[in-house]
Design an enzyme around this catalytic site. Structure first.
Site, short mmCIF file in Angstrom:
data_model
loop_
_atom_site.label_atom_id
_atom_site.label_comp_id
_atom_site.label_asym_id
_atom_site.label_seq_id
_atom_site.Cartn_x
_atom_site.Cartn_y
_atom_site.Cartn_z
N ALA A 176 3.77 -1.00 5.70
CA ALA A 176 2.66 -1.23 6.67
C ALA A 176 1.61 -0.55 5.97
O ALA A 176 1.67 0.52 5.53
CB ALA A 176 2.91 -0.43 7.96
N PHE A 177 0.39 -1.33 6.07
CA PHE A 177 -0.97 -0.71 5.61
C PHE A 177 -0.93 -0.60 4.09
O PHE A 177 -1.58 0.46 3.36
CB PHE A 177 -1.40 0.55 6.29
N ARG A 178 0.08 -1.27 3.38
CA ARG A 178 0.10 -1.14 2.10
C ARG A 178 0.91 0.25 1.72
O ARG A 178 0.69 0.53 0.26
CB ARG A 178 -1.01 -1.56 1.38
N LEU A 179 1.55 0.95 2.50
CA LEU A 179 2.06 2.20 2.06
C LEU A 179 3.54 1.91 1.71
O LEU A 179 4.32 2.15 2.46
CB LEU A 179 1.83 3.19 3.14
#
Length: 201
Positions: A176-179
């Site tokens: 999520a959120f490019r994490l």
């Protein structure tokens, strides 16, 4: 959950890779075993193309090709290759780098014989990566090799496998959120122990 729990759990990267591939085979609509194979030519210019991975062994990844192809010539020159296997449906990928050896024995013979007759004859007819006058000339070559080799052609000596022995394998999963979650397995040699580290997204 441990640091490498869930989809990353396990102490053997080849077992993990086989598990991810099996999961992809259930959801990917086409060629879940496709890999983007990267090589370099004698001048160091990189090259990439899609090929099909045919086996994940206990210590290597195996694919097959024409030994006269550009990728084969580049592999034979450098002795190294890399690939990435990406599954859009699972939002995961595996990256591999390592040294390469040929598979020209009984395993290559067995895989060749498992292919469809048209694929076996095509392997004889195609001068892979070489200039082709027309599709008609290719089909004429197929007709010639069909007449010459019949319905049970043996494996051409110019066609066989390559075994990639990795010194680095990275498992990546979308976050999520490019994490994203990334774990890199590294070893100094193919017979050495693995060192595993989490990488920043």
């Amino acid at each position: 959950m441990s640091e490498r729990g869930g989809i990353f759990a396990g102490d053997d990267p080849f077992v993990l890779a086989r598990r991810w591939l099996a999961e992809a085979e259930a959801v990917e609509p086409n060629d879940p075993n496709a890999i983007a194979l990267s090589t370099v030519d004698k001048d160091g210019m990189p090259n990439a193309r899609m090929v099909l991975l045919k086996d994940i062994e206990d210590d290597a990844f195996v694919f097959y090709t024409n030994y006269g192809s550009a990728k084969a010539q580049e592999i034979d020159h450098a002795g190294k290759a890399a690939f990435v296997m990406h599954w859009k449906s699972l939002r995961r990928q595996i990256r591999v780098r390592g040294t390469v050896t040929r598979e020209e024995g009984a395993q290559a013979d067995a895989y060749y014989q498992s292919r469809s007759l048209k694929s076996r004859l095509g392997a004889w007819a195609s001068h892979q990566s070489q200039p082709l006058k027309s599709r008609n000339s290719l089909m004429a070559d197929v007709a010639r090799v069909t007449a010459a080799h019949g319905t049970s052609p043996s494996r051409p000596v110019f066609w066989g496998g390559y075994r990639i022995h990795p010194t680095e394998i990275e498992f990546w999963a979308d976050g999520a959120f490019r994490l994203h979650d990334r774990f890199r397995w590294v070893r100094n040699a193919c017979d050495a122990d693995w060192d595993v580290a989490r990488l920043s997204p």
